[in-house]
Design a protein around this motif. Structure first.
Motif, PDB file in Angstrom:
ATOM      1  N   MET A   1       7.261  -8.484  37.216  1.00 28.10           N
ATOM      2  CA  MET A   1       6.601  -9.598  37.846  1.00 28.10           C
ATOM      3  C   MET A   1       6.139 -10.559  36.750  1.00 28.10           C
ATOM      4  N   LEU A   2       6.448 -11.802  36.941  1.00 26.52           N
ATOM      5  CA  LEU A   2       5.987 -12.845  36.035  1.00 26.52           C
ATOM      6  C   LEU A   2       4.583 -13.262  36.473  1.00 26.52           C
ATOM      7  N   VAL A   3       3.641 -13.277  35.547  1.00 30.39           N
ATOM      8  CA  VAL A   3       2.264 -13.675  35.845  1.00 30.39           C
ATOM      9  C   VAL A   3       1.959 -14.933  35.051  1.00 30.39           C
ATOM     10  N   LEU A   4       1.556 -15.998  35.752  1.00 32.84           N
ATOM     11  CA  LEU A   4       1.245 -17.273  35.118  1.00 32.84           C
ATOM     12  C   LEU A   4      -0.177 -17.685  35.453  1.00 32.84           C
ATOM     13  N   SER A   5      -0.802 -18.382  34.535  1.00 29.65           N
ATOM     14  CA  SER A   5      -2.129 -18.949  34.796  1.00 29.65           C
ATOM     15  C   SER A   5      -1.970 -20.424  35.125  1.00 29.65           C
ATOM     16  N   ARG A   6      -2.645 -20.878  36.150  1.00 28.41           N
ATOM     17  CA  ARG A   6      -2.603 -22.279  36.547  1.00 28.41           C
ATOM     18  C   ARG A   6      -4.007 -22.707  36.940  1.00 28.41           C
ATOM     19  N   LYS A   7      -4.329 -23.968  36.707  1.00 23.86           N
ATOM     20  CA  LYS A   7      -5.598 -24.551  37.130  1.00 23.86           C
ATOM     21  C   LYS A   7      -5.338 -25.418  38.359  1.00 23.86           C
ATOM     22  N   LYS A   8      -6.417 -25.866  38.970  1.00 28.93           N
ATOM     23  CA  LYS A   8      -6.296 -26.741  40.144  1.00 28.93           C
ATOM     24  C   LYS A   8      -5.392 -27.930  39.810  1.00 28.93           C
TER      25      LYS A   8
ATOM     26  N   GLU B   1      -2.301 -27.892  39.110  1.00 25.56           N
ATOM     27  CA  GLU B   1      -1.164 -27.552  38.260  1.00 25.56           C
ATOM     28  C   GLU B   1      -0.096 -26.858  39.119  1.00 25.56           C
ATOM     29  N   SER B   2       1.143 -26.976  38.686  1.00 23.86           N
ATOM     30  CA  SER B   2       2.265 -26.494  39.502  1.00 23.86           C
ATOM     31  C   SER B   2       3.167 -25.537  38.744  1.00 23.86           C
ATOM     32  N   ILE B   3       4.013 -24.877  39.519  1.00 21.68           N
ATOM     33  CA  ILE B   3       5.078 -24.018  39.014  1.00 21.68           C
ATOM     34  C   ILE B   3       6.348 -24.463  39.730  1.00 21.68           C
ATOM     35  N   VAL B   4       7.434 -24.599  39.015  1.00 19.16           N
ATOM     36  CA  VAL B   4       8.710 -24.983  39.610  1.00 19.16           C
ATOM     37  C   VAL B   4       9.625 -23.765  39.608  1.00 19.16           C
ATOM     38  N   VAL B   5      10.239 -23.492  40.767  1.00 20.42           N
ATOM     39  CA  VAL B   5      11.144 -22.364  40.920  1.00 20.42           C
ATOM     40  C   VAL B   5      12.530 -22.901  41.268  1.00 20.42           C
ATOM     41  N   ASP B   6      13.492 -22.619  40.406  1.00 19.85           N
ATOM     42  CA  ASP B   6      14.901 -22.931  40.676  1.00 19.85           C
ATOM     43  C   ASP B   6      15.136 -24.397  41.034  1.00 19.85           C
ATOM     44  N   ASP B   7      14.445 -25.315  40.425  1.00 16.46           N
ATOM     45  CA  ASP B   7      14.608 -26.766  40.626  1.00 16.46           C
ATOM     46  C   ASP B   7      14.387 -27.238  42.065  1.00 16.46           C
ATOM     47  N   ALA B   8      14.125 -26.348  42.996  1.00 19.29           N
ATOM     48  CA  ALA B   8      14.029 -26.752  44.392  1.00 19.29           C
ATOM     49  C   ALA B   8      12.674 -26.445  45.022  1.00 19.29           C
TER      50      ALA B   8
ATOM     51  N   GLU C   1      -6.436 -25.669  45.680  1.00 15.79           N
ATOM     52  CA  GLU C   1      -7.885 -25.458  45.691  1.00 15.79           C
ATOM     53  C   GLU C   1      -8.199 -24.041  45.243  1.00 15.79           C
ATOM     54  N   ILE C   2      -9.303 -23.892  44.542  1.00 15.81           N
ATOM     55  CA  ILE C   2      -9.800 -22.574  44.155  1.00 15.81           C
ATOM     56  C   ILE C   2     -11.232 -22.499  44.659  1.00 15.81           C
ATOM     57  N   ARG C   3     -11.483 -21.518  45.532  1.00 19.07           N
ATOM     58  CA  ARG C   3     -12.811 -21.353  46.120  1.00 19.07           C
ATOM     59  C   ARG C   3     -13.185 -19.882  46.053  1.00 19.07           C
ATOM     60  N   GLY C   4     -14.040 -19.512  45.106  1.00 21.12           N
ATOM     61  CA  GLY C   4     -14.417 -18.108  44.956  1.00 21.12           C
ATOM     62  C   GLY C   4     -13.208 -17.278  44.586  1.00 21.12           C
ATOM     63  N   ASP C   5     -12.916 -16.252  45.422  1.00 21.90           N
ATOM     64  CA  ASP C   5     -11.766 -15.395  45.140  1.00 21.90           C
ATOM     65  C   ASP C   5     -10.516 -15.809  45.911  1.00 21.90           C
ATOM     66  N   LYS C   6     -10.539 -17.019  46.510  1.00 17.62           N
ATOM     67  CA  LYS C   6      -9.372 -17.500  47.259  1.00 17.62           C
ATOM     68  C   LYS C   6      -8.746 -18.688  46.558  1.00 17.62           C
ATOM     69  N   VAL C   7      -7.432 -18.698  46.570  1.00 24.18           N
ATOM     70  CA  VAL C   7      -6.665 -19.791  45.987  1.00 24.18           C
ATOM     71  C   VAL C   7      -5.786 -20.370  47.083  1.00 24.18           C
ATOM     72  N   ARG C   8      -5.834 -21.679  47.274  1.00 21.58           N
ATOM     73  CA  ARG C   8      -4.951 -22.337  48.242  1.00 21.58           C
ATOM     74  C   ARG C   8      -3.773 -22.908  47.480  1.00 21.58           C
ATOM     75  N   LEU C   9      -2.590 -22.612  47.975  1.00 17.18           N
ATOM     76  CA  LEU C   9      -1.358 -23.059  47.340  1.00 17.18           C
ATOM     77  C   LEU C   9      -0.641 -24.042  48.242  1.00 17.18           C
ATOM     78  N   GLY C  10      -0.060 -25.057  47.651  1.00 16.82           N
ATOM     79  CA  GLY C  10       0.838 -25.958  48.363  1.00 16.82           C
ATOM     80  C   GLY C  10       2.251 -25.645  47.916  1.00 16.82           C
TER      81      GLY C  10
END
Length: 88
Positions: free
Chosen positions: A1-8, A10-17, A24-33
């Motif tokens: 498993m690849l583990v990356l650190s990201r801040k609010k 910030e993005s990760i690109v997977v396979d150009d698509a 958002e980061i709220r306590g122990d929850k992270v919202r991802l778009g």
């Protein structure tokens, strides 16, 4: 498993698509778009597991009612019909 650190924001690109952004980061929850082509299914893992379980149950149910395979001569064995089936 690849583990990356990201801040609010910030993005990760997977396979150009596929682009995954920390919205958002709220306590122990992270919202991802997630931006991805419409033909790429995206599910939370618990939803994906439920879908797979349903598909497996459906395929097992269909396998139980599948016709009997050929006996070797290429013909399906004769199956007697009930009176209701014969009237169709």
């Amino acid at each position: 498993m690849l583990v990356l650190s990201r801040k609010k924001n910030e993005s990760i690109v997977v396979d150009d698509a596929i682009v995954i952004t920390v919205v958002e980061i709220r306590g122990d929850k992270v919202r991802l778009g997630i931006e991805a082509p419409k033909e790429v299914p995206i599910h939370r893992s618990e939803i994906y597991a439920a879908i797979q379980a349903q598909l497996n149950a459906d395929s097992e149910r269909q396998a139980g009612s599948a016709p009997v395979p050929p006996s070797g001569d290429g013909e399906l064995p004769e199956v007697s019909k009930t009176p209701v089936e014969q009237s169709r």
